[in-house]
Design an enzyme around this catalytic site. Structure first.
Site, PDB file in Angstrom:
ATOM      1  N   GLU A   1      77.632  -4.229  38.641  1.00  0.00           N
ATOM      2  CA  GLU A   1      76.579  -4.054  39.124  1.00  0.00           C
ATOM      3  C   GLU A   1      75.487  -3.804  37.888  1.00  0.00           C
ATOM      4  OE1 GLU A   1      74.720  -4.291  42.698  1.00  0.00           O
ATOM      5  OE2 GLU A   1      73.151  -4.296  40.908  1.00  0.00           O
TER       6      GLU A   1
ATOM      7  N   GLY B   1      70.033  -3.459  35.155  1.00  0.00           N
ATOM      8  CA  GLY B   1      70.129  -1.865  34.682  1.00  0.00           C
ATOM      9  C   GLY B   1      70.663  -1.110  36.298  1.00  0.00           C
TER      10      GLY B   1
ATOM     11  N   GLU C   1      70.138  -3.003  22.933  1.00  0.00           N
ATOM     12  CA  GLU C   1      71.385  -3.247  22.397  1.00  0.00           C
ATOM     13  C   GLU C   1      71.608  -2.511  21.129  1.00  0.00           C
ATOM     14  OE1 GLU C   1      73.576  -4.923  24.747  1.00  0.00           O
ATOM     15  OE2 GLU C   1      71.961  -4.403  25.937  1.00  0.00           O
TER      16      GLU C   1
ATOM     17  N   ASP D   1      69.732 -11.580  25.448  1.00  0.00           N
ATOM     18  CA  ASP D   1      70.429 -10.825  26.554  1.00  0.00           C
ATOM     19  C   ASP D   1      69.967 -11.119  27.992  1.00  0.00           C
ATOM     20  OD1 ASP D   1      71.337  -7.851  27.445  1.00  0.00           O
ATOM     21  OD2 ASP D   1      69.280  -7.738  28.057  1.00  0.00           O
TER      22      ASP D   1
ATOM     23  N   LYS E   1      72.085 -12.320  31.151  1.00  0.00           N
ATOM     24  CA  LYS E   1      72.055 -11.810  32.535  1.00  0.00           C
ATOM     25  C   LYS E   1      71.685 -13.183  33.620  1.00  0.00           C
ATOM     26  CE  LYS E   1      70.431  -7.380  30.824  1.00  0.00           C
ATOM     27  NZ  LYS E   1      69.233  -6.573  30.359  1.00  0.00           N
TER      28      LYS E   1
ATOM     29  N   GLY F   1      68.665   1.910  30.001  1.00  0.00           N
ATOM     30  CA  GLY F   1      68.627   3.101  29.814  1.00  0.00           C
ATOM     31  C   GLY F   1      69.790   3.944  30.440  1.00  0.00           C
TER      32      GLY F   1
HETATM   33  P1  NDP Z   1      76.297   2.459  22.612  1.00  0.00           P
HETATM   34  O1  NDP Z   1      76.280   1.429  21.443  1.00  0.00           O
HETATM   35  O2  NDP Z   1      75.512   3.152  22.962  1.00  0.00           O
HETATM   36  O3  NDP Z   1      77.954   2.980  22.863  1.00  0.00           O
HETATM   37  C1  NDP Z   1      79.041   1.927  22.741  1.00  0.00           C
HETATM   38  C2  NDP Z   1      80.423   3.073  22.698  1.00  0.00           C
HETATM   39  O4  NDP Z   1      81.456   2.401  22.889  1.00  0.00           O
HETATM   40  C3  NDP Z   1      80.329   3.874  21.553  1.00  0.00           C
HETATM   41  O5  NDP Z   1      80.590   5.206  22.127  1.00  0.00           O
HETATM   42  C4  NDP Z   1      81.541   3.465  20.988  1.00  0.00           C
HETATM   43  O6  NDP Z   1      82.222   4.605  20.079  1.00  0.00           O
HETATM   44  C5  NDP Z   1      82.130   2.768  21.762  1.00  0.00           C
HETATM   45  N1  NDP Z   1      83.141   1.572  21.501  1.00  0.00           N
HETATM   46  C6  NDP Z   1      82.764   0.643  20.739  1.00  0.00           C
HETATM   47  N2  NDP Z   1      83.720  -0.107  20.437  1.00  0.00           N
HETATM   48  C7  NDP Z   1      84.820   0.387  20.797  1.00  0.00           C
HETATM   49  C8  NDP Z   1      86.132   0.098  21.015  1.00  0.00           C
HETATM   50  N3  NDP Z   1      86.603  -1.240  20.214  1.00  0.00           N
HETATM   51  N4  NDP Z   1      86.929   0.918  21.127  1.00  0.00           N
HETATM   52  C9  NDP Z   1      86.528   1.969  21.640  1.00  0.00           C
HETATM   53  N5  NDP Z   1      85.427   2.215  21.834  1.00  0.00           N
HETATM   54  C10 NDP Z   1      84.452   1.633  21.377  1.00  0.00           C
HETATM   55  O7  NDP Z   1      76.227   1.184  23.808  1.00  0.00           O
HETATM   56  P2  NDP Z   1      75.540   1.395  25.256  1.00  0.00           P
HETATM   57  O8  NDP Z   1      76.001   2.397  25.912  1.00  0.00           O
HETATM   58  O9  NDP Z   1      74.266   1.259  25.196  1.00  0.00           O
HETATM   59  O10 NDP Z   1      76.056   0.041  25.708  1.00  0.00           O
HETATM   60  C11 NDP Z   1      77.329  -0.209  26.363  1.00  0.00           C
HETATM   61  C12 NDP Z   1      77.469  -1.312  27.413  1.00  0.00           C
HETATM   62  O11 NDP Z   1      76.363  -1.163  28.313  1.00  0.00           O
HETATM   63  C13 NDP Z   1      76.993  -2.823  26.572  1.00  0.00           C
HETATM   64  O12 NDP Z   1      77.814  -3.645  27.075  1.00  0.00           O
HETATM   65  C14 NDP Z   1      75.449  -2.849  27.044  1.00  0.00           C
HETATM   66  O13 NDP Z   1      75.285  -4.187  26.949  1.00  0.00           O
HETATM   67  C15 NDP Z   1      75.460  -2.440  28.360  1.00  0.00           C
HETATM   68  N6  NDP Z   1      74.346  -1.929  29.067  1.00  0.00           N
HETATM   69  C16 NDP Z   1      73.334  -0.921  28.176  1.00  0.00           C
HETATM   70  C17 NDP Z   1      72.364  -0.458  28.819  1.00  0.00           C
HETATM   71  C18 NDP Z   1      71.292   0.225  27.946  1.00  0.00           C
HETATM   72  O14 NDP Z   1      70.274   0.695  28.599  1.00  0.00           O
HETATM   73  N7  NDP Z   1      71.906   0.788  27.016  1.00  0.00           N
HETATM   74  C19 NDP Z   1      71.857  -1.055  30.116  1.00  0.00           C
HETATM   75  C20 NDP Z   1      72.821  -2.057  30.829  1.00  0.00           C
HETATM   76  C21 NDP Z   1      74.052  -2.633  30.115  1.00  0.00           C
HETATM   77  P3  NDP Z   1      81.996   5.318  19.042  1.00  0.00           P
HETATM   78  O15 NDP Z   1      80.592   6.271  19.451  1.00  0.00           O
HETATM   79  O16 NDP Z   1      83.143   6.056  18.451  1.00  0.00           O
HETATM   80  O17 NDP Z   1      81.039   4.441  18.034  1.00  0.00           O
HETATM   81  N1  HSE Z   2      69.122  -3.834  26.324  1.00  0.00           N
HETATM   82  C1  HSE Z   2      68.966  -4.115  27.600  1.00  0.00           C
HETATM   83  C2  HSE Z   2      67.698  -4.004  28.170  1.00  0.00           C
HETATM   84  C3  HSE Z   2      69.820  -3.284  28.277  1.00  0.00           C
HETATM   85  O1  HSE Z   2      66.839  -3.613  27.161  1.00  0.00           O
HETATM   86  O2  HSE Z   2      67.256  -4.642  29.122  1.00  0.00           O
HETATM   87  C4  HSE Z   2      70.111  -3.256  29.743  1.00  0.00           C
HETATM   88  O3  HSE Z   2      70.590  -4.495  30.191  1.00  0.00           O
END
Ligand code: NDP
Ligand code: HSE
Length: 438
Positions: A130, A135, A191, A202, A206, A303
Site C-alpha cells: 500500500e 504514500g 528518495e 519515481d 508508481k 514523509g
Molecule cells: P532511508 O534512506 O531514510 O532509510 C533506509 C534505511 O534502510 C536505513 O536505515 C539503512 O540503514 C537501511 N538499509 C539500506 N540498505 C540496507 C541493507 N542492504 N541492509 C540493511 N539495511 C539497509 O529511506 P526511506 O525510509 O526514506 O525509504 C525507505 C523505502 O520507502 C524506499 O524504498 C522508499 O522509496 C520508500 N518510500 C519512502 C517514502 C518517504 O517519504 N521517505 C514514502 C514512500 C515510500 P542505515 O541507516 O544503517 O544506513
Molecule cells: N520520494 C517519494 C515522493 C516518496 O517524494 O513522493 C514517496 O513515495
C-alpha cells in the site's frame, strides 16, 4: 483474545523508524482496535553506530540479516531499505524462509514485481505494498478491491510528493529550485537519490504499478515516456499562472482505442481542476471507473509518518489473513496479467503551452504562427510583455498556447521554430490537461 504477530523491519531510516515508533508507541491501541498485537522483534540496518531518531528496546537493532530469517516468530518482514539489488535478494530470502512481506519499495516492484509476486505465490506467501503508491493515501486498496466492479478507463495522478513540494514552494513562496529540493530532503520526502524524484522516475515506478493494477495489463516502466522537472523554470510557472494554469508533474494512464496511453510529464492543469489545488507533499489521483464514474483520492504522498500509516495498515491486513486472500484471489497483479498494448508515440492530442525567446524584430511572431499553421496547429493565445530593457537582438519571452494538436505535429513545429532566425534557443513546451469526459 489478541493474536501476536512477530515483525522484522529492514531499514530504520525515515519510514522504518516511523513504523517502529508506531508499533512501540501505539501497539496497545492498535491491538484493541484490530485484535492483532504487532511484536517488533528485529530492526535490520547497515550501520549499528549511526544515531537513530528513536530508541529501540535492547536486542532489536541488528546488522545481521540472518537474525530475521532464522527467527520462526518473525512472521512478516517489512522491507524499508530502498534500492533494488540488495532489497530484491533480501525479499526473496524472506519469502523462502516462509515470511510474508510488506514493502514501500516502488522502484523494486516496478522493475521486478512480476518475479517477486510469482515467488511469493509459489511460496504460499503474500506481498503487500500500500505504501508504494501515494504514500499514506490508501489507493492500492481502493483500486484493487474497492473499485473491483469497474473497468477503469483512466487514472490521472500527482504521485511524487517531492516534485509537488518543489513546484508549490517555487511559485507560492518564490523559493529557488535547489533550496526547495533541499527542504524536501530535510523533511524526509525525497528518495535517498533525489534524482529519482525530480527526473520523473519515481512517478514512473508508481505509475507502472498503478496502471498495471487499474488497467489489469502489465505496464512496464520502460514503456512509460518520462519527463521530469529539468526543463521547467520559474518563468513557466508564472506564465502558466497568468493563463490560469498550475504546473504539476502528472502521471497519466488512459485507455484509448489504439492502446494504453501512459506518460509522466510536467503538465499545466486549469486552476479550476481538482488536481490543481493539490499542494506541497500531497498526492492526488483521479480514477475514472466504468460503473462509479469519477473518484478522487487525496492525501500525503511522502514523509515518515504518512507512509508508516499505510505500512501499518498492510501489517494488520497480513496479520489477520486478508492480504493473503486478496493476493491469491484477485488476479490483477502484474505476474497474472498479459503485457499492455501501448498507443503509438506522438498520437496524444492535447492543447500545448510553448515559451520561446524571440528577437524583438518585425515579423517574428508571424513566422512562429506560420510554422504552427504549417503543422495544422491552431493558436489559442499569444502573450508577449513589453520589454523596455532588451535591445532588438535580446530574447523577449513569448508564450503561445494552442488548440488541441497531436504531439508529433507539435514536435515538428518545435524543430522548425528552433531553426527560425528570430527564435533564440530551444522552445520550452508543456502539455495542457484536457478535461476527461466524466
Ligand atoms: P532511508 O534512506 O531514510 O532509510 C533506509 C534505511 O534502510 C536505513 O536505515 C539503512 O540503514 C537501511 N538499509 C539500506 N540498505 C540496507 C541493507 N542492504 N541492509 C540493511 N539495511 C539497509 O529511506 P526511506 O525510509 O526514506 O525509504 C525507505 C523505502 O520507502 C524506499 O524504498 C522508499 O522509496 C520508500 N518510500 C519512502 C517514502 C518517504 O517519504 N521517505 C514514502 C514512500 C515510500 P542505515 O541507516 O544503517 O544506513
Ligand atoms: N520520494 C517519494 C515522493 C516518496 O517524494 O513522493 C514517496 O513515495
Amino acid at each position: 483474545m489478541s493474536r501476536k504477530t512477530g515483525i522484522g523491519i529492514i531499514g530504520c531510516g525515515v519510514v522504518g523508524s516511523a513504523v517502529a515508533r508506531l508499533i512501540l508507541d501505539q501497539g496497545a491501541e492498535l491491538s484493541a482496535r484490530t485484535g492483532v498485537t504487532l511484536e517488533l522483534r528485529h530492526v535490520l540496518v547497515r550501520d549499528l553506530t549511526k544515531t537513530r531518531p528513536l530508541t529501540l528496546p535492547a536486542g532489536i537493532l541488528t546488522a545481521n540479516h540472518a537474525d530475521l530469517l532464522a527467527d520462526d516468530q518473525t512472521e512478516i518482514v517489512v522491507e524499508l531499505a530502498g534500492g533494488t539489488n540488495q532489497a530484491m535478494a533480501m525479499m526473496l530470502a524472506a519469502l523462502h524462509a516462509g515470511k510474508d512481506i510488506v514493502t514501500a519499495n516502488k522502484a523494486l516492484l516496478a522493475l521486478h514485481g512480476p518475479e517477486l509476486f510469482a515467488a511469493a505465490r509459489s511460496a504460499g506467501r503474500c506481498i503487500a505494498f500500500e505504501a508504494a503508491i501515494a504514500g499514506g493515501t490508501p489507493l492500492v486498496e481502493a483500486v484493487r478491491r474497492g473499485l473491483i466492479a469497474n473497468r477503469i478507463d483512466a487514472v490521472y495522478g500527482i504521485l511524487n510528493g517531492t516534485c509537488n513540494y518543489i513546484l508549490t514552494r517555487m511559485l507560492q513562496d518564490n523559493v529557488g529550485y535547489a533550496h526547495a529540493l533541499s527542504e524536501a530532503q530535510r523533511l524526509g520526502y525525497a528518495e535517498a537519490d533525489p534524482t529519482l524524484d525530480v527526473d520523473g522516475t519515481d512517478s514512473a515506478h508508481k505509475l507502472a504499478l498503478l496502471a498495471s493494477l487499474a488497467m489489469q495489463q502489465r505496464c512496464d516502466v520502460q514503456d512509460i515516456p518520462v519527463r521530469g522537472l529539468g526543463d521547467i523554470e520559474l518563468a513557466d510557472l508564472i506564465a502558466g499562472a497568468e493563463l490560469g494554469y498550475v504546473c504539476k508533474l502528472l502521471a497519466v494512464a488512459k485507455r484509448c482505442p489504439d492502446g494504453l496511453d501512459v506518460s509522466v510529464q510536467p503538465t499545466f492543469i486549469p486552476r479550476t481542476h481538482p488536481l490543481a489545488g493539490v499542494l506541497g507533499p500531497f498526492n492526488a489521483v483521479s480514477v475514472y471507473g466504468s460503473v462509479v464514474g469519477h473518484t478522487l483520492f487525496y492525501g500525503p504522498g511522502a514523509g515518515g509518518m504518512p507512509t508508516a500509516s499505510a505500512v501499518i495498515a498492510d501489517l494488520i491486513d497480513v496479520a489477520i489473513g486478508n492480504a493473503r486472500r486478496t493476493f491469491q484471489c484477485i488476479a490483477v497483479l502484474p505476474d497474472q496479467t498479459g503485457p499492455a498494448t501501448h498507443r503509438p508515440p506522438g498520437e496524444n492530442r492535447m492543447p500545448w503551452y510553448i515559451r520561446l525567446g524571440l528577437r524583438d524584430r518585425p515579423g517574428g511572431i508571424g513566422k512562429v504562427a506560420t510554422v504552427l499553421g504549417e503543422q495544422g496547429i491552431s493558436i489559442a493565445t499569444i502573450v508577449q510583455h513589453e520589454s523596455f530593457e532588451a535591445d532588438h537582438d535580446d530574447a523577449v519571452p513569448v508564450v503561445v498556447t494552442t488548440r488541441p494538436a497531436k504531439e508529433h505535429a507539435l514536435q515538428r513545429a518545435l524543430s522548425a521554430m528552433t531553426d527560425l532566425d528570430v527564435v533564440i534557443g530551444r522552445p520550452v513546451w508543456i502539455p495542457v490537461l484536457d478535461k476527461h469526459s466524466e
